[in-house]
Scaffold this active site. Structure first.
Site, PDB file in Angstrom:
ATOM      1  N   CYS A 164     -35.536 -60.323   2.151  1.00  0.00           N
ATOM      2  CA  CYS A 164     -36.688 -59.834   1.410  1.00  0.00           C
ATOM      3  C   CYS A 164     -36.170 -59.236   0.115  1.00  0.00           C
ATOM      4  O   CYS A 164     -35.074 -59.582  -0.335  1.00  0.00           O
ATOM      5  CB  CYS A 164     -37.497 -58.830   2.228  1.00  0.00           C
ATOM      6  SG  CYS A 164     -36.612 -57.312   2.648  1.00  0.00           S
ATOM      7  N   HIS A 207       1.722 -43.581  -4.614  1.00  0.00           N
ATOM      8  CA  HIS A 207       2.062 -43.901  -6.006  1.00  0.00           C
ATOM      9  C   HIS A 207       1.592 -42.745  -6.890  1.00  0.00           C
ATOM     10  O   HIS A 207       0.400 -42.613  -7.184  1.00  0.00           O
ATOM     11  CB  HIS A 207       1.372 -45.209  -6.416  1.00  0.00           C
ATOM     12  CG  HIS A 207       1.851 -45.781  -7.717  1.00  0.00           C
ATOM     13  ND1 HIS A 207       1.505 -45.255  -8.940  1.00  0.00           N
ATOM     14  CD2 HIS A 207       2.653 -46.842  -7.979  1.00  0.00           C
ATOM     15  CE1 HIS A 207       2.055 -45.958  -9.905  1.00  0.00           C
ATOM     16  NE2 HIS A 207       2.767 -46.937  -9.343  1.00  0.00           N
TER      17      HIS A 207
END
Length: 646
Positions: free
Chosen positions: A30, A561
């Site tokens: 829909c 990192h």
């Protein structure tokens, strides 16, 4: 924000998590939802799919597994439809028998939803013509008004053709034959014959008198016609063979179904639609306050359960018969009340993430789309949803007292369609405006006054772009706990540093933000020390000292990192306190860095923490928090008791 719009991947993920294509009997869509009918619902499928980036939430209602996606549902549905190829599967539809109500709801949503934006566009054009005529009354006498007016009514005039297209897809029958039959009952010659019958002339077919029913703008006659066509066509294809079948099937369908529709299906179904509309109109005329209160107060509950498409034939019947409708006038108040409640949350909350989500969710509401507001904010917080329902009822009652109606159809009623209530010489538009103001400001004030439980964590309501790493999705603690508890095995990853939690999708480096390195979470450090996130082994220390690789004792490979592009510092401002192959315990100091020195050098300290072997796990779930202290739980890598493939 870096994002990847990988809708095919999202579609495949949804298919996998509901048990694979063999577990899917039907797939439709829909305006905002992917609607699946499943043979059975796998354990935890609802929570897992709700956590996918790009999914707002999941609702099970009306025999359907409804995945609320938002404005990108079309792209996801296209991917799912291409992947499933349901029309070619012999086992499609072999799932559990749905109730009649569930089948009606599923049919209505599948047939009307694909072209709702077409109707909405035409409704907005009608609204624009109304505004122009208000400013320039003489415009209605121009050829320009005539041209744009017939353009705006085109999808309603030829509504049976649109229904033929979508219904043929849903019922899995030949689209061209469906269009042929529906076009036949709309033929201008039939309209002329119907006019003669209305004038007193008797016209018979097979000795039976024809009804003067016409089928332009009709809903139920073409819908039932295509439904019967699906059975007739399958029967003919089964029993007819040879080269003649290609001609005989459409011929037989045409000569049987069109007369049958003109004699019985059309008059009966049209009368049914008009009868239901008449019943509602009686309530609206004799008990307008009750009608307004019911629709304004409970309409959004119908949206929550995905059953709101069932009213479409009634509304269209009103426009066909009376050229106006009060239902959509009341419905607009319910929609605007939800937007008002979201505005109240925006002004009331002290949670920055919730404020951002509320601001984003209000925008689709301007176009009559309330799912982001409901699932993202009001229903999630509960009280604002209920207060919006109260305000919607109050606004609709005001609209009822003014006798306001819509004189142009609104595909998606909302703030932009209020002008559709304009009718010269009446107070219809004034009443609609006042009622909608009551709904909006009433909901906003109620939320601000009565408040809600302001969350201290981020919600899972954000509409994430498909393709972003899973760890950028935001979960409630309840959902997080449920999913972790359902896992067969898990590895908890503690935060290696203190700071603010940032979705990986916001890291200004596509290597991280796209998930190419794996799923994870980024942290904007407020400290200068990196600690071991679990018991395990250091597998690599980068020569530039800015990054570490570890593996936990149970196999989670993790990359920490520190900063973006800090490799260019060549180790300056970093001090390593461990080495390759070192055994570490959770909380051991691994690395220190000069926070101020790195910042002065012009580098971001945003620190991605990434599970580089994410593919070995079913999920990498971020713990729901906005700030974290080193040692606190940051994420969990989980494996299901039964693999997704099973």
């Amino acid at each position: 924000m870096a994002t990847v719009r990988d809708y095919p991947k999202l579609g495949r993920d949804i298919i996998d998590l509901v048990g694979g294509e063999k577990n899917i009997d039907q797939a439709t869509r829909c305006a905002t939802r992917l609607r699946l009918v499943l043979s059975s619902t796998p354990p935890n499928a609802k929570a897992r799919i709700a956590a996918l980036p790009g999914v707002i939430t999941v609702v099970e209602s009306g025999g359907q597994f409804q995945v609320v996606i938002g404005t990108h549902v079309g792209e996801v549905y296209d991917a799912v439809a291409q992947e499933l190829k349901l029309e070619n599967r012999a086992d499609a539809g072999a799932g559990p028998k749905l109730s009649i109500v569930s089948r009606v709801i599923a049919t209505m949503s599948a047939v009307f939803a694909p072209f709702v934006y077409i109707l909405a566009a035409a409704g907005l054009l009608q609204g624009a013509l109304i505004v122009i005529s208000m400013v320039w009354p003489g415009f209605t006498e121009t050829g320009s008004d005539e041209v744009f007016s017939f353009m705006s009514w085109t999808p309603f005039t030829f509504l049976p053709i649109l229904i033929a297209i979508t219904a043929s897809q849903y019922f899995k029958t030949n689209m061209l034959v469906a269009v042929l039959c529906c076009a036949a009952i709309m033929n201008p010659t039939w309209n002329e014959m119907a006019a003669r019958i209305s004038s007193g002339e008797t016209i018979t077919l097979f000795g039976m008198a024809l009804s003067p029913t016409t089928y332009t703008s009709s809903v139920l006659p073409p819908l039932f016609l295509v439904w019967l066509l699906s059975y007739l066509e399958r029967f003919l294809n089964k029993h007819l063979t040879g080269v003649g079948r290609s001609i005989l099937v459409p011929l037989i369908c045409l000569v049987l179904l069109v007369p049958l529709t003109l004699l019985s299906i059309g008059p009966v179904t049209s009368a049914t639609a008009m009868g239901i509309a008449t019943g509602y109109n009686w309530l609206s005329a004799d008990l307008p306050i009750l009608a307004g209160a019911l629709i304004g107060g409970f309409w959004q509950l119908a949206v929550v359960f995905g059953i709101h498409w069932g009213i479409t034939p009634v509304v269209l019947a009103n426009f066909e018969q009376y050229q106006s409708d009060s239902f959509q006038a009341f419905q607009t108040a319910a929609v605007i009340a939800q937007v008002g409640a979201v505005a109240g949350v925006f002004f009331k909350t002290r949670n920055r993430e919730l404020k951002r989500v509320a601001g984003s969710a209000a925008i689709p509401g301007l176009f009559g789309i309330t799912e982001p507001a409901i699932y993202g904010v009001t229903l999630r917080l509960k009280k604002p949803f209920l207060l919006a329902c109260v305000a919607g009822a109050a606004g609709a009652i005001v609209i009822a007292l003014f006798g306001s109606r819509y004189y142009a159809y609104a595909g998606l009623p909302g703030p932009l369609t209020i002008v559709n209530a304009y009718q010269p010489g009446t107070t219809s538009l004034l009443g609609e405006i006042i009622g909608c103001l009551v709904a909006f400001f009433g909901a906003m004030v109620l939320v601000i006054v009565f408040g809600f439980k302001d969350p201290v964590i981020e919600l899972d309501a954000e509409i994430h772009e498909p393709g972003t790493p899973l760890s950028s999705a935001v979960l409630t603690r309840e959902a997080y706990t449920e999913m972790v508890a359902a896992a067969g095995s898990r590895t908890s990853i503690a935060s290696p540093v203190t700071g603010k939690v940032v979705p990986m999708s916001e890291v200004p480096d596509p290597v991280f933000s796209t998930g190419a390195m794996g799923a994870g979470v980024a942290i904007a450090p407020t400290d200068s020390r990196i600690y071991a996130p679990f018991d395990g082994t250091v597998v690599v220390v980068m020569p530039s000292k800015h990054a570490l690789g570890l593996i936990s004792d149970d196999g989670v490979e993790l990359l920490i990192h520190v900063g973006i592009d800090t490799v260019k510092l060549n180790g300056e401002h970093f001090t390593v306190h461990t080495h390759t192959n070192a055994k570490v315990k959770k909380g051991d100091l691994l690395l220190e860095f000069d926070h101020e020195g790195i910042s002065r050098a012009g580098y971001s300290l945003l620190t991605p923490v990434i599970v580089t072997n994410s593919q070995d796990f079913d999920d990498v779930l971020p713990y729901p928090r906005t700030e974290v202290t080193h040692g606190e739980e940051l994420a969990t890598a989980v494996k299901a008791t039964v693999s997704i493939a099973e």
